[in-house]
Design a protein around this motif. Structure first.
Motif, PDB file in Angstrom:
ATOM      1  N   GLY A 114     -21.449   9.787  -2.767  1.00 34.31           N
ATOM      2  CA  GLY A 114     -20.165   9.220  -3.119  1.00 34.31           C
ATOM      3  C   GLY A 114     -20.287   8.423  -4.406  1.00 34.31           C
ATOM      4  O   GLY A 114     -21.353   7.907  -4.745  1.00 34.31           O
ATOM      5  N   GLU A 115     -19.178   8.329  -5.139  1.00 33.47           N
ATOM      6  CA  GLU A 115     -19.218   7.644  -6.429  1.00 33.47           C
ATOM      7  C   GLU A 115     -19.200   6.129  -6.263  1.00 33.47           C
ATOM      8  O   GLU A 115     -18.680   5.608  -5.279  1.00 33.47           O
ATOM      9  N   GLN A 116     -19.820   5.428  -7.196  1.00 33.79           N
ATOM     10  CA  GLN A 116     -19.659   3.986  -7.270  1.00 33.79           C
ATOM     11  C   GLN A 116     -18.223   3.670  -7.668  1.00 33.79           C
ATOM     12  O   GLN A 116     -17.508   4.542  -8.176  1.00 33.79           O
ATOM     13  N   PRO A 117     -17.739   2.441  -7.439  1.00 28.41           N
ATOM     14  CA  PRO A 117     -16.345   2.112  -7.789  1.00 28.41           C
ATOM     15  C   PRO A 117     -16.039   2.376  -9.265  1.00 28.41           C
ATOM     16  O   PRO A 117     -16.727   1.846 -10.151  1.00 28.41           O
ATOM     17  N   VAL A 118     -15.053   3.227  -9.509  1.00 30.30           N
ATOM     18  CA  VAL A 118     -14.632   3.572 -10.870  1.00 30.30           C
ATOM     19  C   VAL A 118     -13.166   3.972 -10.846  1.00 30.30           C
ATOM     20  O   VAL A 118     -12.554   4.122  -9.780  1.00 30.30           O
ATOM     21  N   SER A 119     -12.597   4.202 -12.029  1.00 28.60           N
ATOM     22  CA  SER A 119     -11.262   4.771 -12.155  1.00 28.60           C
ATOM     23  C   SER A 119     -11.287   6.226 -11.686  1.00 28.60           C
ATOM     24  O   SER A 119     -12.211   6.977 -12.006  1.00 28.60           O
ATOM     25  N   PHE A 125      -4.465  19.889  -4.102  1.00 28.57           N
ATOM     26  CA  PHE A 125      -4.003  21.257  -4.335  1.00 28.57           C
ATOM     27  C   PHE A 125      -4.008  21.951  -2.977  1.00 28.57           C
ATOM     28  O   PHE A 125      -5.048  22.041  -2.336  1.00 28.57           O
ATOM     29  N   ASP A 126      -2.858  22.467  -2.531  1.00 28.35           N
ATOM     30  CA  ASP A 126      -2.768  23.022  -1.182  1.00 28.35           C
ATOM     31  C   ASP A 126      -1.798  24.192  -1.194  1.00 28.35           C
ATOM     32  O   ASP A 126      -0.587  24.025  -1.378  1.00 28.35           O
ATOM     33  N   MET A 127      -2.308  25.396  -0.983  1.00 25.34           N
ATOM     34  CA  MET A 127      -1.461  26.594  -1.030  1.00 25.34           C
ATOM     35  C   MET A 127      -0.504  26.671   0.143  1.00 25.34           C
ATOM     36  O   MET A 127       0.436  27.464   0.128  1.00 25.34           O
ATOM     37  N   LYS A 128      -0.714  25.836   1.167  1.00 22.78           N
ATOM     38  CA  LYS A 128       0.187  25.836   2.319  1.00 22.78           C
ATOM     39  C   LYS A 128       1.302  24.792   2.174  1.00 22.78           C
ATOM     40  O   LYS A 128       2.164  24.702   3.030  1.00 22.78           O
ATOM     41  N   ASP A 129       1.253  24.017   1.128  1.00 21.64           N
ATOM     42  CA  ASP A 129       2.228  22.954   0.877  1.00 21.64           C
ATOM     43  C   ASP A 129       3.050  23.339  -0.347  1.00 21.64           C
ATOM     44  O   ASP A 129       2.544  23.336  -1.466  1.00 21.64           O
ATOM     45  N   ARG A 130       4.323  23.674  -0.149  1.00 22.28           N
ATOM     46  CA  ARG A 130       5.143  24.154  -1.267  1.00 22.28           C
ATOM     47  C   ARG A 130       5.423  23.072  -2.299  1.00 22.28           C
ATOM     48  O   ARG A 130       5.842  23.369  -3.411  1.00 22.28           O
ATOM     49  N   ASP A 131       5.219  21.810  -1.952  1.00 27.10           N
ATOM     50  CA  ASP A 131       5.412  20.723  -2.911  1.00 27.10           C
ATOM     51  C   ASP A 131       4.152  20.415  -3.718  1.00 27.10           C
ATOM     52  O   ASP A 131       4.220  19.689  -4.709  1.00 27.10           O
ATOM     53  N   ALA A 132       3.007  20.906  -3.288  1.00 22.86           N
ATOM     54  CA  ALA A 132       1.742  20.645  -3.993  1.00 22.86           C
ATOM     55  C   ALA A 132       1.748  21.389  -5.341  1.00 22.86           C
ATOM     56  O   ALA A 132       2.471  22.381  -5.505  1.00 22.86           O
ATOM     57  N   PRO A 133       0.935  20.905  -6.277  1.00 24.67           N
ATOM     58  CA  PRO A 133      -0.061  19.849  -6.199  1.00 24.67           C
ATOM     59  C   PRO A 133       0.535  18.434  -6.215  1.00 24.67           C
ATOM     60  O   PRO A 133       1.567  18.186  -6.810  1.00 24.67           O
ATOM     61  N   TRP A 134      -0.197  17.518  -5.555  1.00 25.20           N
ATOM     62  CA  TRP A 134       0.065  16.093  -5.602  1.00 25.20           C
ATOM     63  C   TRP A 134      -1.033  15.446  -6.447  1.00 25.20           C
ATOM     64  O   TRP A 134      -2.163  15.930  -6.471  1.00 25.20           O
ATOM     65  N   TYR A 135      -0.702  14.347  -7.107  1.00 24.82           N
ATOM     66  CA  TYR A 135      -1.704  13.735  -7.982  1.00 24.82           C
ATOM     67  C   TYR A 135      -1.420  12.253  -8.173  1.00 24.82           C
ATOM     68  O   TYR A 135      -0.279  11.795  -8.029  1.00 24.82           O
ATOM     69  N   ASP A 136      -2.466  11.500  -8.472  1.00 33.91           N
ATOM     70  CA  ASP A 136      -2.318  10.080  -8.784  1.00 33.91           C
ATOM     71  C   ASP A 136      -3.531   9.583  -9.540  1.00 33.91           C
ATOM     72  O   ASP A 136      -4.607  10.183  -9.485  1.00 33.91           O
ATOM     73  N   VAL A 137      -3.352   8.477 -10.251  1.00 29.77           N
ATOM     74  CA  VAL A 137      -4.455   7.722 -10.840  1.00 29.77           C
ATOM     75  C   VAL A 137      -4.725   6.552  -9.908  1.00 29.77           C
ATOM     76  O   VAL A 137      -3.817   5.822  -9.526  1.00 29.77           O
ATOM     77  N   SER A 138      -5.984   6.364  -9.528  1.00 28.31           N
ATOM     78  CA  SER A 138      -6.337   5.307  -8.585  1.00 28.31           C
ATOM     79  C   SER A 138      -7.349   4.346  -9.200  1.00 28.31           C
ATOM     80  O   SER A 138      -8.436   4.749  -9.632  1.00 28.31           O
ATOM     81  N   TYR A 139      -6.966   3.075  -9.210  1.00 29.59           N
ATOM     82  CA  TYR A 139      -7.881   1.985  -9.542  1.00 29.59           C
ATOM     83  C   TYR A 139      -8.125   1.133  -8.297  1.00 29.59           C
ATOM     84  O   TYR A 139      -8.438  -0.044  -8.380  1.00 29.59           O
ATOM     85  N   VAL A 140      -7.995   1.746  -7.129  1.00 30.78           N
ATOM     86  CA  VAL A 140      -8.102   1.030  -5.862  1.00 30.78           C
ATOM     87  C   VAL A 140      -9.506   0.468  -5.644  1.00 30.78           C
ATOM     88  O   VAL A 140      -9.664  -0.664  -5.178  1.00 30.78           O
ATOM     89  N   ASN A 141     -10.531   1.238  -5.949  1.00 33.63           N
ATOM     90  CA  ASN A 141     -11.903   0.768  -5.745  1.00 33.63           C
ATOM     91  C   ASN A 141     -12.409  -0.038  -6.937  1.00 33.63           C
ATOM     92  O   ASN A 141     -13.205  -0.963  -6.776  1.00 33.63           O
ATOM     93  N   GLY A 142     -11.960   0.339  -8.115  1.00 35.50           N
ATOM     94  CA  GLY A 142     -12.391  -0.345  -9.313  1.00 35.50           C
ATOM     95  C   GLY A 142     -11.766   0.273 -10.540  1.00 35.50           C
ATOM     96  O   GLY A 142     -11.166   1.351 -10.486  1.00 35.50           O
ATOM     97  N   PHE A 143     -11.897  -0.431 -11.668  1.00 34.54           N
ATOM     98  CA  PHE A 143     -11.422   0.079 -12.945  1.00 34.54           C
ATOM     99  C   PHE A 143     -12.595   0.135 -13.905  1.00 34.54           C
ATOM    100  O   PHE A 143     -13.316  -0.843 -14.084  1.00 34.54           O
ATOM    101  N   SER A 144     -12.771   1.316 -14.543  1.00 35.28           N
ATOM    102  CA  SER A 144     -13.825   1.476 -15.539  1.00 35.28           C
ATOM    103  C   SER A 144     -13.228   1.897 -16.880  1.00 35.28           C
ATOM    104  O   SER A 144     -13.351   1.189 -17.873  1.00 35.28           O
ATOM    105  N   LEU A 145     -12.569   3.050 -16.913  1.00 33.87           N
ATOM    106  CA  LEU A 145     -11.894   3.543 -18.105  1.00 33.87           C
ATOM    107  C   LEU A 145     -10.425   3.814 -17.795  1.00 33.87           C
ATOM    108  O   LEU A 145     -10.090   4.181 -16.661  1.00 33.87           O
TER     109      LEU A 145
END
Length: 243
Positions: A114-119, A125-145
């Protein structure tokens, strides 16, 4: 929910266009001025099968870009995971290789831990979900770049924010609370680590204030008016830029 949600030329490609054909692609662009080793991990323990880990990830010098295909069109017919930038890497590939920020094991082209805390740039991506792809930027664990995610070959941004660009170009290290700062051997702040990912804190308040289109803590998507997660069902892929 951040981190486990279910739901080429260096210039970024245009954000509007025709409907997507699978598999989708993700193009990484390095605008950080530093050499970056792209890392990736997938969500584990999925009831409908774990996603396939990517085993050939690029290394980008400043100004370079590279594209990977998402393995969503073979079993289990989805890919749920994240991408991030590893910094300050050195050592022998497969043996002593190590990264100062975002370390995920001893290999330059793939992750084995697993990664160390970073951006993070997170995707479903889910072929069974007609609304996918879903996406987000997460700084929940930490911010690096700073990270931005822009759909490629998508329809115009809709009123509810579908297909919008997420994240921000601004470095947030200067806003990091003093107790959350991580410095390198030279004393430079290279990382800001969230001390309490599942609750509001001085860290999450600072991140949300300066980058409202990124996750600052794990339950932010449940707050009224949040701008954290988006979907873009007609895109061909995404451009992930590290600033």
């Amino acid at each position: 929910m951040a981190d486990d949600f279910r739901a080429v030329p260096t210039a970024a490609p245009p954000e509007t266009g025709a409907a997507a054909a699978v598999p989708h692609t993700v193009t990484f662009v390095n605008r950080s001025g530093k050499k970056l080793w792209i890392g990736s991990t997938v969500n584990k323990g999925e009831p409908d099968g774990d996603s396939k880990s990517l085993k050939s990830l690029p290394t980008l010098n400043p100004g370079q870009s590279a594209t990977v295909k998402i393995p969503e069109n073979t079993a289990p017919h989805h890919w749920r995971g994240k991408f991030f930038a590893r910094q300050g890497c050195s050592g022998r590939d497969g043996s002593t290789f190590h990264c100062a920020v975002g370390d995920c094991g001893r290999f330059a082209r793939r992750c084995v831990t697993g990664e160390q805390p970073v951006s993070l740039a997170e995707f479903n991506f889910d072929m069974k979900d007609r609304d996918a792809p879903w996406y987000d930027v997460s700084y929940v664990n930490g911010f690096s770049l700073p990270i931005t995610i822009a759909p490629r070959g998508a329809e115009n941004v809709t009123a509810n924010g579908s297909c919008s660009k997420q994240g921000c170009k601004k470095s947030l290290l200067r806003y990091c609370p003093k107790n959350d700062r991580v410095r390198n051997a030279s004393g430079k702040v290279v990382l800001c680590v969230n001390p309490s990912r599942d609750a509001r804190s001085a860290y999450s308040d600072a991140i949300e204030k300066h980058c409202p289109k990124a996750y600052a803590w794990s339950k932010q998507d449940a707050e009224t008016g949040n701008k954290t997660m988006r979907q873009c069902s007609r895109c061909k892929g995404f451009v992930v830029t590290f600033w």
